[in-house]
Design a protein around this motif. Structure first.
Motif: not given
Length: 512
Positions: A204-213, A248-249, A251-258
């Motif tokens: 959900w953090i990734g979803i919020a970041l990509i929506a803002i980005f 941030l997106f 970074w999240r896309g390269l480090t998050a497990a899913h």
């Protein structure tokens, strides 16, 4: 056993065609309003700035949902996500046609773009599940044709509908095909199962970041040229928000497990290059769709219907190229076909550069013919080369990222072209004005026998200004086409870096 083994070849083709129809109307609606914004604004009593949001809101919503489609299809399954999207797209199309003011239209268009956008990447994924070998090449050719043909036909069809009926029918024409897709797809497209448990573990953090980005980036690119970019407080704020959220997106896309978008797929050379080629074709596709109608409207004074007829040749030549491409794709290395397509697009932009103020549909025929051929030979092989080498388990998210790059290229291409038109017009105007001296014989003939400080003198000055501005505009369009040509020339020489895709293997039953 393949998840589609129970389907006959005819059922696969029918199911694929139904999904292609959904993709076509979703892509068509990006540009179908472009030639009719003035009529929509008049019907809803809205100014030009507000009316521009009829197109911008659709683009922002669509570009946000496209990269999320892979995760959404795993949650709800491909068939139910596609069916729900088609149903929602049909309903919002009805609401757009019934809009009572500009505010309601903008909200309905945003919803329409969000729902339509999720259909686009799912067609790419399904094609690689349904078909193998030569059939996959034909499917990729079909998808490539739709991806570039639908936005190209948008202004033509939109202009014809508005001139012969009313702008409401720009949206009502979606109702019948939308209803058909809503019913047909769930019956045959059974390639995976829903997994609602993914909602709990969603990024959900990734979803919020990509929506803002993406939302802020699209707004910045669409509105930036009109408000002089960072000189405007709102543009500056959205640009910074997009930059921070984008970092941030990633970074999240390269480090998050899913992660919500698997950026690690970019480690694959073909996929990374394919995304780049998709980005460049987006620049060319949407940039030329933006420039050509604008030139014909502003410089030539064409109506919406005349513009549509003038740009129709691009679509005609692309349709003619489909069987030729399908025949060659089974015999020739796709990398060389891709290089030919990009080179043809480069040649098309080169043929546009000597554009003059008296160009009509006749002069536009040759460069648009090269563009139509180039679109087919550039987009279709990129699909196969980029997605054909990926394992089935990664196709869904990779397809969303691949499609995102095309739309992102289109957004940046339009923004860059709009900026060139704004900045270079003033430059060319001042350069032309410097030559308007007493030594200029054509100018002297214009003022011959005209007394200063008279109405005739004022009319002559006005005529001189209009002529100079028209020529400055024309030179600026040439600059914009030249800029697109440079992008395609760079892409053309990069094609040999791609690896040849091996014959794909049929996915296993548990690949989804």
């Amino acid at each position: 056993m393949s998840p589609v083994a129970h389907l006959t070849p005819g059922q696969k083709i029918f199911a694929f065609a139904s999904m292609c129809l959904g993709m076509f109307i979703a892509l068509l609606d990006i540009q179908i309003v472009s030639a009719s914004l003035r009529d929509i604004g008049g019907g809803l009593s809205a100014g030009a700035d507000d009316t521009a949001w009829v197109q911008t809101s659709y683009l922002i919503a669509e570009i946000v949902v496209i990269p999320l489609s892979g995760w959404l299809s795993r949650v709800f399954s491909t068939r139910w996500l596609f069916a729900a999207s088609a149903a929602g797209f049909t309903l919002t199309s009805l609401l757009c046609g019934m809009a009572w003011n500009i505010q309601s239209m903008i909200w309905f268009r945003a919803a329409q773009g969000f729902l339509g956008g999720s259909m686009i990447p799912l067609v790419f994924t399904t094609a690689f599940v349904f078909f193998q070998g030569k059939q996959r090449v034909i499917a990729a050719a079909t998808i490539g044709a739709i991806a570039s043909l639908a936005p190209t036909l948008g202004p033509t069809l939109g202009g014809w509908i508005t001139d012969n009926y009313s702008w409401h029918w720009l949206f009502f024409i979606n109702l019948l095909p939308g209803a058909f897709v809503t019913i047909a797809v769930p019956l045959l497209v059974k390639i995976d199962e829903a997994d609602l448990s993914l909602l709990k573990a969603g990024d959900w953090i990734g979803i919020a970041l990509i929506a803002i980005f993406l939302g802020c980036l699209e707004y910045t690119l669409e509105e930036g040229p009109r408000w002089n970019w960072l000189e405007d407080d709102t543009i500056r704020a959205t640009a910074w928000a997009s930059l921070v959220a984008g970092v941030l997106f990633v970074w999240r896309g390269l480090t998050a497990a899913h992660p919500i978008v698997d950026l690690r797929a970019l480690r694959d050379r073909n996929f990374a290059l394919g995304c780049f080629f998709s980005f460049v074709t987006g620049i060319g596709l949407f940039g030329t769709i933006y420039l050509t109608p604008l030139f014909l409207g502003r410089v030539e004074g064409y109506s919406a219907l005349q513009i549509g007829k003038a740009v129709l040749s691009t679509g005609v030549f692309q349709i003619m190229a489909i069987p030729v491409y399908a025949m060659l794709a089974n015999r020739v290395d796709l990398r060389w076909l891709l290089m030919v397509g990009l080179a043809l697009f480069t040649l098309s932009m080169f043929e546009f550069t000597p554009i003059t103020h008296d160009w009509s549909a006749t002069e536009l025929m040759l460069p648009q013919a090269f563009r139509g051929l180039g679109q087919q030979f550039a987009v279709a092989p990129t699909v196969t080369l980029t997605l054909g080498g990926l394992p089935p388990a990664r196709l869904k998210q990779a397809s969303g990222l691949f499609n995102l790059m095309r739309n992102l290229g289109g957004a940046m291409g339009i923004a860059a072209c709009a900026t060139i038109l704004n900045d270079r017009t003033n430059l060319h105007f001042h350069r032309l004005a410097e030559r308007l001296t007493p030594a200029n014989e054509p100018m002297n003939r214009l003022f011959e026998g005209v007394q200063p400080d008279t109405e005739a003198y004022t009319a002559a000055l006005r005529s001189l200004w209009q002529l100079t501005f028209r020529e400055a505009q024309t030179l600026t369009y040439s600059d914009a086409f030249f800029s697109i040509m440079v992008c395609f020339a760079i892409a053309t020489v990069m094609v040999p870096l791609m690896r040849k895709v091996q014959a794909p293997q049929a996915p296993s039953a548990d690949a989804h």
